[in-house]
Design an enzyme around this catalytic site. Sequence first.
Site, mmCIF file in Angstrom:
data_model
loop_
_atom_site.group_PDB
_atom_site.id
_atom_site.type_symbol
_atom_site.label_atom_id
_atom_site.label_comp_id
_atom_site.label_asym_id
_atom_site.label_seq_id
_atom_site.Cartn_x
_atom_site.Cartn_y
_atom_site.Cartn_z
ATOM 1 N N GLU A 127 38.057 45.799 28.862
ATOM 2 C CA GLU A 127 38.431 45.044 30.063
ATOM 3 C C GLU A 127 39.822 44.432 29.924
ATOM 4 O O GLU A 127 40.580 44.359 30.886
ATOM 5 C CB GLU A 127 37.412 43.926 30.338
ATOM 6 C CG GLU A 127 36.026 44.424 30.696
ATOM 7 C CD GLU A 127 36.013 45.124 32.046
ATOM 8 O OE1 GLU A 127 36.576 46.224 32.135
ATOM 9 O OE2 GLU A 127 35.438 44.585 33.000
ATOM 10 N N THR A 180 42.316 45.624 39.405
ATOM 11 C CA THR A 180 41.882 44.260 39.061
ATOM 12 C C THR A 180 43.082 43.417 38.644
ATOM 13 O O THR A 180 43.184 42.240 38.996
ATOM 14 C CB THR A 180 40.833 44.314 37.941
ATOM 15 O OG1 THR A 180 39.730 45.071 38.418
ATOM 16 C CG2 THR A 180 40.351 42.935 37.554
HETATM 17 N N1 HSE Z 1 35.713 38.559 37.373
HETATM 18 C C1 HSE Z 1 36.591 39.683 37.471
HETATM 19 C C2 HSE Z 1 37.568 39.432 38.590
HETATM 20 C C3 HSE Z 1 35.802 40.909 37.724
HETATM 21 O O1 HSE Z 1 37.117 39.005 39.644
HETATM 22 O O2 HSE Z 1 38.749 39.675 38.435
HETATM 23 C C4 HSE Z 1 36.616 42.145 37.883
HETATM 24 O O3 HSE Z 1 35.772 43.206 38.187
#
Ligand code: HSE
Length: 298
Positions: A127, A180
Site C-alpha cells: 500500500e 489513491t
Molecule cells: N483509507 C484509504 C484512503 C483507502 O481513503 O485513502 C484507500 O483505498
Amino acid sequence: EEIKIFAPATVANLSCGFDVLGCCLESIGDEMLLRKNTTGEIRITKISGQELPMEADKNVAGVAVRALLKELNSQQGFDIEIYKKIKAGSGIGSSAASSAGAVFAVNKLLNEPFSPEELIPFAMEGERLASGNAHADNVAPALLGGFNLIRSYEPLEVIHLPTPQDLRMVILHPLIEVKTMDSRSIIRQSISLQKAVKQWGNLGAFVSALYSNDYDLLGRSLKDEIVEPVRSILIPFFDELKIIARESGALGFGISGSGPSVFAMCKGEASAKQTGAAIQKYYQEKEIDFDLHLSKIG
Ligand code: HSE
C-alpha cells in the site's frame, strides 16, 4: 509447490472511518497463483486483466512478499501470477488484494510462520508503494475477512468486528480511474473540533451497531463530513446517487475507499438488488459507463 488463491476486494473508510475502518467483499476479487522457484528471486511471471509493473520491486505484490521474506531472512524465490479482476484505481482495494493475496499465499507455502494478523504489516508495504501511505484499512479486511477497525497504527492494532448476517454491499464503479495517491493529496490535513466530534460519534455508533445487529443505526452512522465533500467532486453525480440509493431503501451510501467506486450498504438481498437497479438506471440515463457488483461481506 504452488498455491492458487482468491484475493478479495475490500471497501475502506466506510464513510465514518477514514483510514481505520474497512470490510471484505465475498464475491469480488482476483486470483493469484504462487509457486516456489529455485532462483532465489521474486518474479512476477504473469499478469492478466490489467497493465501493471512486471518488475517485482515496482509491483505491490513483489514489494509485500519481499518485506515478508526480509523479516524471515529467507532467500526463497517465488513466481507470482496475478489474474486481476479488480480494476486498478477503482476504489475497492485493487492494490490491497494483490499485496494481501501475495503474502497470504507465500505464508502458506512456507508452512505459516506468521498468523494472518502478523501478515498485515507486510501487505501494508504494498500500500505504501501504491499510494504513498501504508494504510491498513484495505489489507486488514483482505487478510482477516469481515469488518476491521485499525485502533492504532503505531503500534499496529487491528480489531476484527462482527458482521450482521443480512448486510449486502452494492458497488457502483464509474469507469474512471482515480489514483489513491491523488485522491489523498486533495484532502485537508486539519479538521475542526466540531467535525471531529461528529465523526467519532458516528464511528463509535457504527461499531456498536455491528455488535448489536442494529441496521438502522448502521445506516445513521454512515456519514462523513470530512473526506466525502472533497472526494465526491471526482465522482459523477455523487449527491444524486446518494439520494436515489437512500430513497430505494439502502441503509447508507458513501465513497468506497478513495473512489471513484461508491457503495450502498443494504439490509438483505432484495433491498440490494432494488438499490443496484435504481442507481444503475440513473447512470444509464446519464450515459456513464460503469460496473455494478453485489456482494456479501466475506
Ligand atoms: N483509507 C484509504 C484512503 C483507502 O481513503 O485513502 C484507500 O483505498
